[in-house]
Design a protein around this motif. Structure first.
Motif, PDB file in Angstrom:
ATOM      1  N   LYS A  82       0.831  -1.215   0.000  1.00 49.15           N
ATOM      2  CA  LYS A  82       0.000   0.000   0.000  1.00 49.15           C
ATOM      3  C   LYS A  82       0.866   1.267   0.000  1.00 49.15           C
ATOM      4  CE  LYS A  82      -4.119  -2.096   2.034  1.00 49.15           C
ATOM      5  NZ  LYS A  82      -3.873  -3.398   1.457  1.00 49.15           N
ATOM      6  N   ILE A  83       2.184   1.079  -0.061  1.00 50.03           N
ATOM      7  CA  ILE A  83       3.102   2.229  -0.039  1.00 50.03           C
ATOM      8  C   ILE A  83       3.714   2.418  -1.417  1.00 50.03           C
ATOM      9  CG2 ILE A  83       5.254   3.115   0.966  1.00 50.03           C
ATOM     10  CD1 ILE A  83       4.580   1.630   3.533  1.00 50.03           C
ATOM     11  N   ALA A  84       3.584   3.627  -1.941  1.00 47.15           N
ATOM     12  CA  ALA A  84       4.169   3.948  -3.260  1.00 47.15           C
ATOM     13  C   ALA A  84       5.580   4.491  -3.047  1.00 47.15           C
ATOM     14  CB  ALA A  84       3.305   4.981  -3.970  1.00 47.15           C
ATOM     15  N   ILE A  85       6.441   4.232  -4.024  1.00 48.20           N
ATOM     16  CA  ILE A  85       7.818   4.737  -3.953  1.00 48.20           C
ATOM     17  C   ILE A  85       8.099   5.538  -5.225  1.00 48.20           C
ATOM     18  CG2 ILE A  85       8.662   2.465  -4.763  1.00 48.20           C
ATOM     19  CD1 ILE A  85      11.262   3.038  -3.171  1.00 48.20           C
ATOM     20  N   THR A  86       8.519   6.786  -5.051  1.00 53.46           N
ATOM     21  CA  THR A  86       8.719   7.692  -6.200  1.00 53.46           C
ATOM     22  C   THR A  86      10.001   8.504  -6.000  1.00 53.46           C
ATOM     23  OG1 THR A  86       7.263   9.264  -5.043  1.00 53.46           O
ATOM     24  CG2 THR A  86       6.269   7.976  -6.822  1.00 53.46           C
ATOM     25  N   ALA A  87      10.471   9.078  -7.107  1.00 55.27           N
ATOM     26  CA  ALA A  87      11.689   9.904  -7.042  1.00 55.27           C
ATOM     27  C   ALA A  87      11.365  11.288  -6.477  1.00 55.27           C
ATOM     28  CB  ALA A  87      12.297  10.020  -8.431  1.00 55.27           C
ATOM     29  N   GLU A  88      10.188  11.832  -6.860  1.00 54.08           N
ATOM     30  CA  GLU A  88       9.764  13.157  -6.384  1.00 54.08           C
ATOM     31  C   GLU A  88       8.643  12.985  -5.363  1.00 54.08           C
ATOM     32  OE1 GLU A  88      11.329  15.857  -7.597  1.00 54.08           O
ATOM     33  OE2 GLU A  88      12.515  14.528  -8.893  1.00 54.08           O
ATOM     34  N   ARG A  89       8.425  14.050  -4.579  1.00 55.69           N
ATOM     35  CA  ARG A  89       7.308  13.991  -3.628  1.00 55.69           C
ATOM     36  C   ARG A  89       5.993  14.089  -4.406  1.00 55.69           C
ATOM     37  NH1 ARG A  89       3.549  15.929  -0.278  1.00 55.69           N
ATOM     38  NH2 ARG A  89       3.863  15.696   1.966  1.00 55.69           N
ATOM     39  N   PRO A  90       5.081  13.103  -4.254  1.00 54.19           N
ATOM     40  CA  PRO A  90       3.797  13.207  -4.974  1.00 54.19           C
ATOM     41  C   PRO A  90       3.006  14.403  -4.447  1.00 54.19           C
ATOM     42  CG  PRO A  90       4.088  11.032  -3.972  1.00 54.19           C
ATOM     43  CD  PRO A  90       5.152  11.921  -3.416  1.00 54.19           C
TER      44      PRO A  90
ATOM     45  N   VAL B 109      17.113   4.414  -0.289  1.00 54.52           N
ATOM     46  CA  VAL B 109      16.993   2.969  -0.514  1.00 54.52           C
ATOM     47  C   VAL B 109      18.155   2.264   0.185  1.00 54.52           C
ATOM     48  CG1 VAL B 109      16.926   1.095  -2.203  1.00 54.52           C
ATOM     49  CG2 VAL B 109      15.773   3.269  -2.708  1.00 54.52           C
ATOM     50  N   HIS B 110      17.790   1.423   1.138  1.00 55.65           N
ATOM     51  CA  HIS B 110      18.787   0.751   1.962  1.00 55.65           C
ATOM     52  C   HIS B 110      19.037  -0.675   1.445  1.00 55.65           C
ATOM     53  CE1 HIS B 110      20.888  -0.305   5.674  1.00 55.65           C
ATOM     54  NE2 HIS B 110      20.137  -1.383   5.760  1.00 55.65           N
ATOM     55  N   ASP B 111      17.962  -1.296   0.933  1.00 62.27           N
ATOM     56  CA  ASP B 111      18.065  -2.674   0.459  1.00 62.27           C
ATOM     57  C   ASP B 111      16.961  -2.956  -0.537  1.00 62.27           C
ATOM     58  OD1 ASP B 111      19.490  -5.009   0.543  1.00 62.27           O
ATOM     59  OD2 ASP B 111      19.397  -5.168   2.727  1.00 62.27           O
ATOM     60  N   ILE B 112      17.190  -3.951  -1.418  1.00 62.31           N
ATOM     61  CA  ILE B 112      16.171  -4.319  -2.407  1.00 62.31           C
ATOM     62  C   ILE B 112      16.070  -5.844  -2.443  1.00 62.31           C
ATOM     63  CG2 ILE B 112      15.464  -4.213  -4.838  1.00 62.31           C
ATOM     64  CD1 ILE B 112      17.446  -1.811  -5.098  1.00 62.31           C
ATOM     65  N   ALA B 113      14.840  -6.346  -2.314  1.00 63.06           N
ATOM     66  CA  ALA B 113      14.600  -7.789  -2.467  1.00 63.06           C
ATOM     67  C   ALA B 113      13.793  -7.990  -3.739  1.00 63.06           C
ATOM     68  CB  ALA B 113      13.842  -8.326  -1.261  1.00 63.06           C
ATOM     69  N   TYR B 114      14.369  -8.696  -4.699  1.00 60.08           N
ATOM     70  CA  TYR B 114      13.683  -8.940  -5.972  1.00 60.08           C
ATOM     71  C   TYR B 114      13.060 -10.330  -5.894  1.00 60.08           C
ATOM     72  CZ  TYR B 114      12.952  -9.921 -10.907  1.00 60.08           C
ATOM     73  OH  TYR B 114      12.384 -10.268 -12.114  1.00 60.08           O
ATOM     74  N   LEU B 115      11.727 -10.396  -5.946  1.00 56.57           N
ATOM     75  CA  LEU B 115      11.035 -11.680  -5.762  1.00 56.57           C
ATOM     76  C   LEU B 115      10.341 -12.136  -7.046  1.00 56.57           C
ATOM     77  CD1 LEU B 115       9.434 -10.786  -2.336  1.00 56.57           C
ATOM     78  CD2 LEU B 115      11.412 -12.248  -2.694  1.00 56.57           C
ATOM     79  N   GLY B 116      10.837 -11.675  -8.192  1.00 55.07           N
ATOM     80  CA  GLY B 116      10.223 -12.072  -9.462  1.00 55.07           C
ATOM     81  C   GLY B 116       8.999 -11.221  -9.750  1.00 55.07           C
ATOM     82  N   ASN B 117       7.869 -11.591  -9.133  1.00 52.14           N
ATOM     83  CA  ASN B 117       6.641 -10.825  -9.384  1.00 52.14           C
ATOM     84  C   ASN B 117       6.612  -9.508  -8.607  1.00 52.14           C
ATOM     85  OD1 ASN B 117       6.458 -12.242  -6.974  1.00 52.14           O
ATOM     86  ND2 ASN B 117       4.234 -12.404  -7.054  1.00 52.14           N
TER      87      ASN B 117
ATOM     88  N   HIS C 212      13.572  -1.583   0.839  1.00 48.51           N
ATOM     89  CA  HIS C 212      13.718  -1.239   2.251  1.00 48.51           C
ATOM     90  C   HIS C 212      14.242   0.195   2.268  1.00 48.51           C
ATOM     91  CE1 HIS C 212      13.759  -5.562   3.844  1.00 48.51           C
ATOM     92  NE2 HIS C 212      13.507  -5.621   2.554  1.00 48.51           N
ATOM     93  N   VAL C 213      13.395   1.104   2.704  1.00 48.54           N
ATOM     94  CA  VAL C 213      13.745   2.530   2.654  1.00 48.54           C
ATOM     95  C   VAL C 213      14.072   3.022   4.059  1.00 48.54           C
ATOM     96  CG1 VAL C 213      12.911   4.841   2.036  1.00 48.54           C
ATOM     97  CG2 VAL C 213      12.263   2.854   0.628  1.00 48.54           C
ATOM     98  N   GLU C 214      15.281   3.590   4.216  1.00 50.63           N
ATOM     99  CA  GLU C 214      15.689   4.106   5.523  1.00 50.63           C
ATOM    100  C   GLU C 214      15.254   5.559   5.649  1.00 50.63           C
ATOM    101  OE1 GLU C 214      19.602   4.476   8.431  1.00 50.63           O
ATOM    102  OE2 GLU C 214      19.815   3.552   6.450  1.00 50.63           O
ATOM    103  N   LEU C 215      14.510   5.862   6.717  1.00 46.98           N
ATOM    104  CA  LEU C 215      14.015   7.223   6.956  1.00 46.98           C
ATOM    105  C   LEU C 215      15.085   8.006   7.726  1.00 46.98           C
ATOM    106  CD1 LEU C 215      10.317   6.405   7.929  1.00 46.98           C
ATOM    107  CD2 LEU C 215      11.342   6.672   5.672  1.00 46.98           C
TER     108      LEU C 215
ATOM    109  N   THR D 256       6.545  -3.013  -4.911  1.00 44.06           N
ATOM    110  CA  THR D 256       5.989  -2.691  -6.231  1.00 44.06           C
ATOM    111  C   THR D 256       5.846  -3.983  -7.016  1.00 44.06           C
ATOM    112  OG1 THR D 256       8.192  -2.319  -7.139  1.00 44.06           O
ATOM    113  CG2 THR D 256       7.031  -0.380  -6.313  1.00 44.06           C
ATOM    114  N   ALA D 257       4.787  -4.058  -7.817  1.00 40.58           N
ATOM    115  CA  ALA D 257       4.565  -5.237  -8.666  1.00 40.58           C
ATOM    116  C   ALA D 257       5.384  -5.085  -9.938  1.00 40.58           C
ATOM    117  CB  ALA D 257       3.078  -5.348  -9.001  1.00 40.58           C
ATOM    118  N   ASN D 258       6.075  -6.144 -10.329  1.00 42.69           N
ATOM    119  CA  ASN D 258       6.858  -6.107 -11.567  1.00 42.69           C
ATOM    120  C   ASN D 258       5.982  -6.592 -12.725  1.00 42.69           C
ATOM    121  OD1 ASN D 258       9.117  -5.291 -10.087  1.00 42.69           O
ATOM    122  ND2 ASN D 258       9.634  -7.409  -9.595  1.00 42.69           N
ATOM    123  N   THR D 259       5.172  -5.663 -13.230  1.00 44.58           N
ATOM    124  CA  THR D 259       4.198  -6.067 -14.246  1.00 44.58           C
ATOM    125  C   THR D 259       4.831  -6.192 -15.627  1.00 44.58           C
ATOM    126  OG1 THR D 259       3.596  -3.742 -14.397  1.00 44.58           O
ATOM    127  CG2 THR D 259       2.165  -5.137 -13.081  1.00 44.58           C
ATOM    128  N   ARG D 260       5.960  -5.533 -15.838  1.00 50.39           N
ATOM    129  CA  ARG D 260       6.627  -5.638 -17.148  1.00 50.39           C
ATOM    130  C   ARG D 260       8.013  -6.223 -16.959  1.00 50.39           C
ATOM    131  NH1 ARG D 260       6.880   0.332 -19.045  1.00 50.39           N
ATOM    132  NH2 ARG D 260       7.716   0.393 -16.934  1.00 50.39           N
TER     133      ARG D 260
END
Length: 375
Positions: free
Chosen positions: A299-307, A318-326, A331-334, A344-348
């Motif tokens: 339910k959390i969106a991740i973007t380069a600019e503030r929406p 960005v502290h870490d990334i887990a790629y799970l295929g789909n 992991h974002v450090e505040l 995020t869903a990897n739709t493409r």
């Protein structure tokens, strides 16, 4: 299972098939079940979910008649079952080990309980035939357990348990011995068989995905108590405590203090120098009350600019990334050092990631995406 059609727990005129009333079970000094009250309805596929040692197997053993409550009453179809011995109960139990007879064929394994019940031979043939068809084992009737696969052995155990048409079937971690792909396929088979027979199934599992897949309702347990009983979607979307939110799926928990800003609307003050977060809740929080905001990563969106229109937005790295295929989980450090997971869903098919390690990003979510909890 279609919840809109099948929801006897919402019908005040419906009587439960199983009733636990103030049931406590002690083993010496240890309390395995602590003053438990719970209703399970006919034709339910009910899951008892919790970590090892939470009391779920003890509950099942009391239903089967292998243990008796220290206090309280368990009723089956309106009758107190405490005085009824296990072999006289309309209850059957399927064990994780399947406990098949290795020297008997699939057919004889299924017929075993019927023969002991002195059923006429023709009726046994008919009933075993029905069970073989139900579990799609007709071709394997003459084989011995060691000549068939793990998934097929699991179905033989199920057919044998259902052969005597019990009112209630208890399944103790029934898919524990199967590999991941077979487990998934078997979950749907179990649901299909349960629906066709109309038997009430109670399954014990520590696998949250399994419980969420098969069950009409789930009881999440901890230390002998039921923390929440609800349909899988409500357990996931509207947990009643941090424990339940944390036990089911991935979740971010932000601790803070609540301030009311409108009907069912709150601001959560969570970190010095950070703007408060907005959350909706039907629970009443007094101003300054400690609270926990639970937000699922998807339910959390991740973007380069503030929406521009984001109700809640926090900058991080960005502290870490887990790629799970789909899915990809970031992991974002505040600035406070807290890590928040955003999914995020990897739709493409992608040749490169949108974000990589150490990137500055914004995470954002709506005012209703999180659940505000008081415990």
């Amino acid at each position: 299972m279609n919840q809109t059609v099948f929801a006897p727990w919402d019908d005040p005129g419906e009587n439960p098939l199983i009733r636990f009333r103030n049931v406590t079970k002690r083993f010496g000094e240890f309390t395995a079940i602590d003053d438990l009250t719970l209703d399970i309805y006919e034709r339910e596929f009910f899951a008892l979910l919790g970590p090892s040692g939470c009391g779920k197997t003890t509950m099942m053993r009391m239903l089967a008649g292998f243990e008796s409550p220290t206090e309280g009453v368990i009723e089956l179809a309106g009758q107190n079952i405490a005085p009824v011995p296990p072999n006289k109960r309309a209850v059957n139990m399927m064990f994780q080990s399947y406990a098949l007879f290795p020297h008997l064929t699939v057919y004889e394994n299924i017929a075993f309980g019927l023969r002991r019940g002195n059923m006429p031979k023709n009726d046994i043939d008919d009933r075993v035939g029905e069970m073989l068809k139900l579990t799609r084992l007709e071709k394997f009737a003459r084989r011995k357990p060691h000549q068939i696969s793990g998934g097929q052995r699991q179905r033989v155990a199920l057919a044998r348990s259902l052969a005597k048409a019990p009112k209630l079937l208890l399944l103790d971690e029934p898919l524990g011995a199967l590999d991941a792909k077979l487990r998934q396929a078997t979950q749907f088979e179990l649901m299909d068989i349960q629906e066709k027979t109309g038997t009430t199934f109670v399954i014990v599992t520590h696998d949250q995905e399994e419980a969420m897949t098969v069950a009409s309702r789930v009881a999440v347990m901890d230390e002998g108590r039921v923390m929440q009983v609800d349909t899988p979607d409500k357990i996931y979307e509207a947990p009643n405590s941090v424990y339940v939110a944390d036990f089911i799926g991935e979740v971010n928990i932000v601790e803070g203090k609540a301030t009311a800003v409108g009907p069912s609307q709150y601001e959560v003050h969570w970190a010095e120098g950070q703007p408060p977060l907005r959350a909706a809740s039907n629970k009443l929080f007094s101003d300054g009350q400690a609270c926990h905001l639970a937000i699922r990563p998807e339910k959390i969106a991740i973007t380069a600019e503030r929406p521009e229109d984001a109700v809640n937005a926090v900058q991080g790295k960005v502290h870490d990334i887990a790629y799970l295929g789909n899915l990809s989980t970031y992991h974002v450090e505040l600035p406070t050092g807290k890590i928040i997971k955003a999914q995020t869903a990897n739709t493409r098919r992608i040749s490169r990631r949108t974000f990589t390690w150490e990137d500055d990003v914004w995470i954002s979510w709506s005012g209703t995406a999180g659940v505000l909890l008081d415990r």
